[in-house]
Design a protein around this motif. Structure first.
Motif, PDB file in Angstrom:
ATOM      1  N   ALA A   1       4.921   1.334   0.217  1.00 63.47           N
ATOM      2  CA  ALA A   1       5.695   1.821  -0.927  1.00 63.47           C
ATOM      3  C   ALA A   1       6.626   2.942  -0.479  1.00 63.47           C
TER       4      ALA A   1
ATOM      5  N   GLY B   1       9.520   0.882  -1.039  1.00 65.37           N
ATOM      6  CA  GLY B   1       9.326   0.802  -2.489  1.00 65.37           C
ATOM      7  C   GLY B   1      10.568   1.132  -3.296  1.00 65.37           C
TER       8      GLY B   1
ATOM      9  N   GLN C   1       0.986  -0.726  -6.278  1.00 67.32           N
ATOM     10  CA  GLN C   1       0.420  -0.100  -5.068  1.00 67.32           C
ATOM     11  C   GLN C   1      -1.089  -0.313  -4.985  1.00 67.32           C
TER      12      GLN C   1
ATOM     13  N   ASP D   1       0.845  -1.191   0.000  1.00 72.90           N
ATOM     14  CA  ASP D   1       0.000   0.000   0.000  1.00 72.90           C
ATOM     15  C   ASP D   1       0.891   1.256   0.000  1.00 72.90           C
ATOM     16  N   ALA D   2       0.282   2.435   0.140  1.00 71.33           N
ATOM     17  CA  ALA D   2       1.066   3.673   0.049  1.00 71.33           C
ATOM     18  C   ALA D   2       2.145   3.724   1.129  1.00 71.33           C
TER      19      ALA D   2
END
Ligand code: M6R
Length: 362
Positions: free
Chosen positions: A305, A309, A317, A301-302
């Motif tokens: 990431a 990430g 994502q 998810d954000a």
């Protein structure tokens, strides 16, 4: 009718927001979770066995984590072809649950028949309410996924997971492990899930690009921890079934007990890791892969990431979702990765070689 899609599988993947709503509407009332009569008395159970094949088995494997974590109910989960021949003892107060999209899988039906007269009750989670497995169980819970034509099971899997999570929540309630406020919070998240699926479907292009690159690989590994571990198996199963690329799943923590020997720059590793309480542990496994030249596709998810990430080769994502619901949502990128990889390879997506939709022979 493929509804404008190139394959039934694509149509069935895209149908998930609507069929998940149907499933939720069938089991949720204003006052909470409602099962059809005669219901299930989870407080009276000491144990639950879950038996199924293939993707249905992996839905059951995920449910084990839910039942044990939320409802404190011990669960044994097994593939039907092993369960039935092992002659497992069924202890008192054990209920047996069978999961099958078709309701006709020979080994699952035989496992159900083995449990007759031994288990305290026989339950099934099926897509076809008139099927043999539904008819021979004491209570059949339909998943409302609608007809699934693609050999690769997609919408049936996420609908199975949804029914199983509702059952685990009901079990937690019956067994006194889920206060109403906590239950209501989870149900609110569940009601929002079809909308979250819609958002995630909008990110298909990123996955399609990653799939173009995966199509070149000969072997692909899937890693997951906790609720993402059974899903890693589902991602690998889906991929090998329709793209014919060899794929294996491992628990992230098992990597250094053997499979890490396989890693080099030719083996992409798909890591399923929303930013939950186990995230940091999984990231350290991901770093072990990268230190050996492995190319990591991180599905997160954000927040995930943001924190890890930059190190990954590719990042997919997902929208934010509560930890318990993550396996349902993260099934989607696993399905889409398999689908687009198969399309890139030009295989017969809806009718993969050597496979039948319903396995009615043993
Ligand atoms: O009809 P069932 O759910 O009992 O089928 C079980 C498996 O044959 C099935 O899930 C199979 O693994 C799928 N082709 C996987 O996509």
């Amino acid at each position: 009718d493929k509804g404008g899609h190139r394959h039934f599988m694509a149509k069935e993947i895209a149908e998930q927001p609507s069929v998940l709503s149907d499933t939720l509407n069938a089991y949720l009332t204003d006052s909470g979770i409602a099962l059809p009569d005669p219901g299930i008395d989870f407080a009276a159970l000491d144990r639950l066995t879950i038996t199924a094949c293939g993707t249905a088995y992996l839905a059951g494997f995920t449910a084990k984590y839910w039942f044990e974590q939320i409802a404190r109910l011990p669960v044994e989960v097994d593939v039907a072809s092993e369960f039935r021949y092992r002659e497992p003892p069924i202890t008192p107060n054990t209920a047996a649950l069978f999961i099958s999209q078709s309701g006709e899988t020979a080994d699952t039906l035989a496992a159900l028949r083995y449990c007759k007269g031994k288990a305290s009750a026989l339950y099934s989670v099926v897509n076809v309410p008139e099927s043999s497995i539904a008819r021979e169980s004491d209570l059949a819970l339909p998943i409302h996924a609608g007809v699934e034509i693609g050999v690769a099971s997609t919408k049936a899997f996420t609908c199975q997971l949804t029914v199983l999570l509702l059952l685990a929540l009901k079990a937690a309630e019956d067994r006194g492990h889920l206060p109403p406020a906590a239950r209501d919070e989870i149900l609110t998240h569940l009601r929002a899930l079809p909308g979250v699926f819609n958002t995630a479907l909008g990110r298909d292009e990123v996955i399609e690009n990653v799939a173009q690159e995966l199509a070149e690989a000969r072997d692909i590994l899937f890693l997951g921890r906790g609720l993402m571990y059974p899903l890693a198996h589902e991602g690998a199963l889906k991929l090998k079934e329709i793209s014919y690329i060899h794929a294996e799943a491992y628990a992230s923590g098992e990597l250094k007990h053997g499979p890490i020997a396989l890693i080099d720059q030719h083996v992409p590793v798909v890591v399923l890791a929303p930013r939950d309480r186990l995230f940091d542990k999984t990231v350290s496994n991901m770093q072990e892969v990268m230190a050996r030249g492995g190319r990591v596709v991180l599905i997160t998810d954000a927040a995930g990431a943001e924190s890890a990430g930059a190190e990954a080769w590719r990042v997919i994502q997902m929208p934010e979702v509560s930890d318990l619901l993550a396996p349902i949502l993260y099934a989607l990128p696993a399905q889409l990765l398999a689908y687009h990889t198969a399309v890139a390879k030009g295989t017969d997506v809806d009718q993969p070689r050597n496979l039948a939709k319903s396995v009615t022979v043993e």
